[in-house]
Scaffold this active site. Structure first.
Site, PDB file in Angstrom:
ATOM      1  N   LYS A  11       0.825  -1.215   0.000  1.00  0.00           N
ATOM      2  CA  LYS A  11       0.000   0.000   0.000  1.00  0.00           C
ATOM      3  C   LYS A  11       0.867   1.276   0.000  1.00  0.00           C
ATOM      4  O   LYS A  11       2.073   1.227   0.266  1.00  0.00           O
ATOM      5  CB  LYS A  11      -0.936  -0.033   1.210  1.00  0.00           C
ATOM      6  N   TYR A  51     -12.325  -1.800  -4.076  1.00  0.00           N
ATOM      7  CA  TYR A  51     -12.872  -1.958  -2.721  1.00  0.00           C
ATOM      8  C   TYR A  51     -14.400  -1.863  -2.692  1.00  0.00           C
ATOM      9  O   TYR A  51     -14.974  -1.613  -1.635  1.00  0.00           O
ATOM     10  CB  TYR A  51     -12.235  -0.938  -1.773  1.00  0.00           C
ATOM     11  N   ASN A 114      -2.175   0.220   6.623  1.00  0.00           N
ATOM     12  CA  ASN A 114      -1.634  -1.006   7.220  1.00  0.00           C
ATOM     13  C   ASN A 114      -0.740  -1.796   6.253  1.00  0.00           C
ATOM     14  O   ASN A 114      -0.614  -3.017   6.358  1.00  0.00           O
ATOM     15  CB  ASN A 114      -2.759  -1.854   7.823  1.00  0.00           C
ATOM     16  N   HIS A 117      -2.291  -5.386   1.461  1.00  0.00           N
ATOM     17  CA  HIS A 117      -3.585  -6.018   1.226  1.00  0.00           C
ATOM     18  C   HIS A 117      -3.321  -7.456   0.814  1.00  0.00           C
ATOM     19  O   HIS A 117      -2.371  -7.725   0.086  1.00  0.00           O
ATOM     20  CB  HIS A 117      -4.348  -5.323   0.087  1.00  0.00           C
ATOM     21  N   GLU A 128      -9.426 -10.676  -7.933  1.00  0.00           N
ATOM     22  CA  GLU A 128      -8.494  -9.576  -7.659  1.00  0.00           C
ATOM     23  C   GLU A 128      -7.240  -9.677  -8.533  1.00  0.00           C
ATOM     24  O   GLU A 128      -6.699  -8.657  -8.959  1.00  0.00           O
ATOM     25  CB  GLU A 128      -8.134  -9.566  -6.172  1.00  0.00           C
TER      26      GLU A 128
HETATM   27  P1  ATP Z   1      -7.126  -6.105   3.150  1.00  0.00           P
HETATM   28  O1  ATP Z   1      -8.477  -6.354   2.489  1.00  0.00           O
HETATM   29  O2  ATP Z   1      -6.551  -4.756   2.842  1.00  0.00           O
HETATM   30  O3  ATP Z   1      -6.174  -7.221   2.957  1.00  0.00           O
HETATM   31  P2  ATP Z   1      -8.250  -6.954   5.616  1.00  0.00           P
HETATM   32  O4  ATP Z   1      -8.907  -8.059   4.839  1.00  0.00           O
HETATM   33  O5  ATP Z   1      -7.434  -7.309   6.808  1.00  0.00           O
HETATM   34  O6  ATP Z   1      -7.355  -6.050   4.702  1.00  0.00           O
HETATM   35  P3  ATP Z   1     -10.768  -5.558   5.430  1.00  0.00           P
HETATM   36  O7  ATP Z   1     -11.797  -5.711   6.482  1.00  0.00           O
HETATM   37  O8  ATP Z   1     -10.955  -6.240   4.117  1.00  0.00           O
HETATM   38  O9  ATP Z   1      -9.348  -5.917   6.076  1.00  0.00           O
HETATM   39  O10 ATP Z   1     -10.594  -3.991   5.173  1.00  0.00           O
HETATM   40  C1  ATP Z   1      -9.939  -3.528   4.014  1.00  0.00           C
HETATM   41  C2  ATP Z   1      -9.034  -2.391   4.377  1.00  0.00           C
HETATM   42  O11 ATP Z   1      -9.836  -1.306   4.848  1.00  0.00           O
HETATM   43  C3  ATP Z   1      -8.070  -2.664   5.552  1.00  0.00           C
HETATM   44  O12 ATP Z   1      -6.895  -3.307   5.151  1.00  0.00           O
HETATM   45  C4  ATP Z   1      -7.774  -1.255   6.021  1.00  0.00           C
HETATM   46  O13 ATP Z   1      -6.843  -0.594   5.152  1.00  0.00           O
HETATM   47  C5  ATP Z   1      -9.138  -0.591   5.857  1.00  0.00           C
HETATM   48  N1  ATP Z   1      -9.939  -0.668   7.085  1.00  0.00           N
HETATM   49  C6  ATP Z   1     -10.539  -1.773   7.610  1.00  0.00           C
HETATM   50  N2  ATP Z   1     -11.182  -1.485   8.745  1.00  0.00           N
HETATM   51  C7  ATP Z   1     -10.991  -0.159   8.970  1.00  0.00           C
HETATM   52  C8  ATP Z   1     -11.403   0.762   9.968  1.00  0.00           C
HETATM   53  N3  ATP Z   1     -12.151   0.362  11.004  1.00  0.00           N
HETATM   54  N4  ATP Z   1     -10.990   2.055   9.859  1.00  0.00           N
HETATM   55  C9  ATP Z   1     -10.243   2.467   8.820  1.00  0.00           C
HETATM   56  N5  ATP Z   1      -9.820   1.658   7.825  1.00  0.00           N
HETATM   57  C10 ATP Z   1     -10.179   0.366   7.891  1.00  0.00           C
HETATM   58 MG    MG Z   2      -9.992  -7.687   3.039  1.00  0.00          MG
END
Ligand code: ATP
Ligand code: MG
Length: 140
Positions: A11, A51, A114, A117, A128
């Site tokens: 990211k 997303y 974070n 992804h 994806e």
């Molecule tokens: P990713 O899909 O990025 O691999 P993930 O599967 O762990 O991460 P998801 O629940 O799919 O998490 O959320 C997608 C992304 O949205 C997260 O990686 C983070 O960047 C962002 N995100 C998730 N929850 C929050 C939140 N509560 N506040 C802000 N950003 C969030």
């Molecule tokens: Mg995810």
């Protein structure tokens, strides 16, 4: 377990800090092979499309703005149980909850920024991967 492929995105918070190599090294150390890779910048519209599953979530607009705020590195990772393996190496979404030694524990700036992804299931991985790569760009 079967050989799988999964989509990884390094990211913008990580490209900004010049730690794409460190993150790739963590994947390789975990037995995942980088079989496709490109550095690109997502437009806001492309980030929104990627997303779309999170469209209703309160963080969607901020997340899409963040994901289009700088370059990303899209990768296809291949290996035994690659989807789950990658998510183990990434750690929990919120770095405060991520296990020690995981990429997010080591590098994430916040729950949003974070660093990585990873696809969450083989079916989403296929969709994806196709979002970023043509078949002939993936060389295992
Ligand atoms: P990713 O899909 O990025 O691999 P993930 O599967 O762990 O991460 P998801 O629940 O799919 O998490 O959320 C997608 C992304 O949205 C997260 O990686 C983070 O960047 C962002 N995100 C998730 N929850 C929050 C939140 N509560 N506040 C802000 N950003 C969030
Ligand atoms: Mg995810």
């Amino acid at each position: 377990m079967a050989i799988e492929r999964t989509l990884s995105i390094i990211k913008p918070d990580a490209t900004r800090r010049n730690i794409t190599g460190k993150i790739s090294a963590a994947f390789e150390a975990a037995g995942l092979r980088i079989v496709a890779q490109k550095r690109l910048r997502l437009s806001l519209e492309r980030a929104q499309a990627f997303y779309a599953v999170h469209e209703e979530r309160p963080f969607y607009a901020d997340l899409c703005a963040f994901m289009s705020s700088g370059p990303v590195v899209a990768q296809v990772l291949e290996g035994e149980g690659a989807v789950a393996r990658n998510r183990e190496v990434m750690g929990a979404t919120n770095p405060a909850d991520a296990a020690p030694g995981t990429i997010r524990a080591e590098h994430a700036e916040s729950i949003e920024a974070n660093s990585v992804h990873g696809s969450d299931a083989p079916e989403t991985a296929a969709t994806e991967i196709a979002f970023f790569f043509e078949d002939d760009e993936i060389v295992g």
